[in-house]
Design a protein around this motif. Structure first.
Motif, short mmCIF file in Angstrom:
data_model
loop_
_atom_site.label_atom_id
_atom_site.label_comp_id
_atom_site.label_asym_id
_atom_site.label_seq_id
_atom_site.Cartn_x
_atom_site.Cartn_y
_atom_site.Cartn_z
N GLN A 29 0.86 -1.11 0.03
CA GLN A 29 0.25 0.09 0.04
C GLN A 29 0.85 1.30 -0.03
O GLN A 29 0.62 2.05 -0.71
CB GLN A 29 -1.22 0.03 1.20
CG GLN A 29 -2.33 -0.86 1.19
CD GLN A 29 -3.21 -0.98 2.24
OE1 GLN A 29 -2.59 -0.18 3.47
NE2 GLN A 29 -4.30 -1.50 2.14
N GLN A 30 1.81 1.12 0.85
CA GLN A 30 2.73 2.40 0.92
C GLN A 30 3.51 2.71 -0.45
O GLN A 30 3.52 3.72 -0.86
CB GLN A 30 3.77 2.28 1.94
CG GLN A 30 3.45 2.39 3.33
CD GLN A 30 2.54 3.70 3.64
OE1 GLN A 30 3.40 4.59 3.30
NE2 GLN A 30 1.54 3.57 4.25
N GLY A 32 2.49 1.55 -3.35
CA GLY A 32 1.52 2.12 -4.17
C GLY A 32 1.00 3.55 -4.01
O GLY A 32 0.86 4.33 -5.33
N GLU A 33 1.13 3.91 -2.88
CA GLU A 33 0.75 5.70 -2.81
C GLU A 33 2.01 6.40 -3.25
O GLU A 33 1.84 7.52 -3.89
CB GLU A 33 0.80 5.80 -1.07
CG GLU A 33 -0.56 5.30 -0.68
CD GLU A 33 -1.64 5.81 -1.28
OE1 GLU A 33 -1.84 7.12 -1.51
OE2 GLU A 33 -2.63 5.02 -1.46
N LEU A 34 3.45 5.73 -3.45
CA LEU A 34 4.23 6.39 -3.97
C LEU A 34 4.03 6.43 -5.58
O LEU A 34 4.26 7.68 -6.01
CB LEU A 34 5.72 5.62 -3.67
CG LEU A 34 6.90 6.20 -4.37
CD1 LEU A 34 7.24 7.67 -3.80
CD2 LEU A 34 8.02 5.33 -3.97
N LYS A 36 1.17 6.62 -7.09
CA LYS A 36 0.22 7.51 -7.40
C LYS A 36 0.72 8.89 -7.25
O LYS A 36 0.27 9.72 -8.19
CB LYS A 36 -0.62 7.33 -6.21
CG LYS A 36 -1.75 6.21 -6.43
CD LYS A 36 -2.89 6.29 -5.53
CE LYS A 36 -3.87 4.94 -5.39
NZ LYS A 36 -4.76 4.77 -4.67
N THR A 37 1.55 9.22 -6.18
CA THR A 37 2.21 10.45 -6.37
C THR A 37 3.06 10.92 -7.48
O THR A 37 3.30 11.81 -7.73
CB THR A 37 2.77 10.74 -4.87
OG1 THR A 37 2.05 10.23 -3.88
CG2 THR A 37 3.54 12.08 -4.75
N ASP A 43 -6.37 3.69 -9.35
CA ASP A 43 -6.09 2.65 -8.53
C ASP A 43 -6.03 1.31 -9.17
O ASP A 43 -5.26 0.45 -9.02
CB ASP A 43 -7.42 2.50 -7.70
CG ASP A 43 -7.72 3.64 -6.75
OD1 ASP A 43 -6.46 4.05 -6.19
OD2 ASP A 43 -8.69 3.70 -6.17
N VAL A 46 -2.26 0.75 -10.17
CA VAL A 46 -1.37 0.51 -9.15
C VAL A 46 -1.63 -0.84 -8.53
O VAL A 46 -0.73 -1.71 -8.24
CB VAL A 46 -1.61 1.60 -7.80
CG1 VAL A 46 -0.97 1.02 -6.77
CG2 VAL A 46 -1.22 2.95 -8.31
N CYS A 97 10.44 2.59 -5.21
CA CYS A 97 9.30 1.68 -4.76
C CYS A 97 9.82 0.60 -3.89
O CYS A 97 9.35 0.24 -2.85
CB CYS A 97 8.73 0.97 -6.12
SG CYS A 97 7.59 2.29 -6.92
N SER A 104 8.67 -0.29 4.54
CA SER A 104 7.67 -0.24 5.38
C SER A 104 7.30 -1.45 5.85
O SER A 104 6.92 -1.78 6.90
CB SER A 104 6.47 0.22 4.25
OG SER A 104 6.89 1.27 3.75
#
Length: 242
Positions: A29-30, A32-34, A36-37, A43, A46, A97, A104
């Motif tokens: 999840q972490q 994936g947020e990277l 996205k940013t 979604d 990702v 990533c 994480s």
């Protein structure tokens, strides 16, 4: 299962003492947020990248003779997963990533207070050994992150030896380190193919399978002596083996 008193307990690490799968999900999840940013992905994209990375982890074959470190290999997993989904990827983003995912996951991994107490109690009565498969650097990082080494008489990482579970050779090494015989030992783990089959191959007193599945019926050839949903129920099994 006949024999004298149990003298030693051999534990698997991942998904036996620590919730590696859950930690891996949080780490994805972490990462994936990277993504996205950095790339403004939706979604679905990702999710696709992360699923591809998970599959590459499941089938990776890290050869010590390849000259590529495990860090380089897994950064490459991310790069390939992104390229397969989007068509291109910068190596620097793939490296970011990987670092995000790795750090994480290590941050989330832990020995719960209940598991710590269990190991303390068992150590008063039995010799304890941690026997974990996997690439040496990765597994040592987990052991350090969860600060579990002091709970064991010895820690054996499969990647540091010629053969891993279910090979009998690595079990014999464990028995020698503890100065015990196979029939003195109980093997505890979540994998039928490596932990339980390995214990059977090595001739241990009993095997204990950790499985939270509601159905306890086993279709395959590997049959554990006992099945429990959590390692915290292990004392009840050991009490039957006096």
């Amino acid at each position: 299962m006949d024999g004298g008193a149990v003298k030693a307990v051999l534990f698997d690490l991942d998904n036996t003492l620590i919730e590696t799968s859950k930690a891996g999900g949080a780490a994805l999840q972490q990462a994936g947020e990277l993504l996205k940013t950095q790339l403004g992905l939706d979604d679905d994209s990702v999710h696709n990248i992360c699923e591809r990375f998970k599959q590459k982890l499941l089938v990776e074959q890290h050869e010590r003779s390849s000259g590529r470190s495990i860090d380089d290999l897994r950064a490459r997993h991310w790069e390939e997963s992104i390229v397969e989904t989007l068509g291109s990827c910068s190596p620097s983003l793939a490296a970011q990533c990987y670092v995000m995912w790795k750090n994480s996951r290590l941050e989330v991994l832990c020995l719960s207070p209940e598991v710590r107490q269990l190991l303390k109690q068992l150590r008063c009565r039995y010799k304890l050994l941690l026997l974990t498969n996997g690439e040496a650097k990765t597994q040592r990082e987990k052991v350090e992150a969860v600060q579990c080494e002091d709970f064991f008489d010895a820690v054996v990482v499969g990647g540091e030896h010629l053969e891993q579970k279910p090979s009998s050779s690595i079990f014999r090494k464990c028995f020698d380190m503890l100065h015990v015989e196979p029939q003195d030992c109980v093997m505890v783990g979540d994998s039928l193919d490596t932990d339980i089959q390995g214990g059977v191959n090595a001739g241990v007193r009993a095997t204990v399978w950790i499985s939270s599945a509601k159905s306890s019926e086993l279709d395959g050839p590997v049959k554990p002596d006992y099945t429990i949903p959590t390692v915290l129920e292990l004392p009840d099994i050991l009490a039957q083996l006096l």
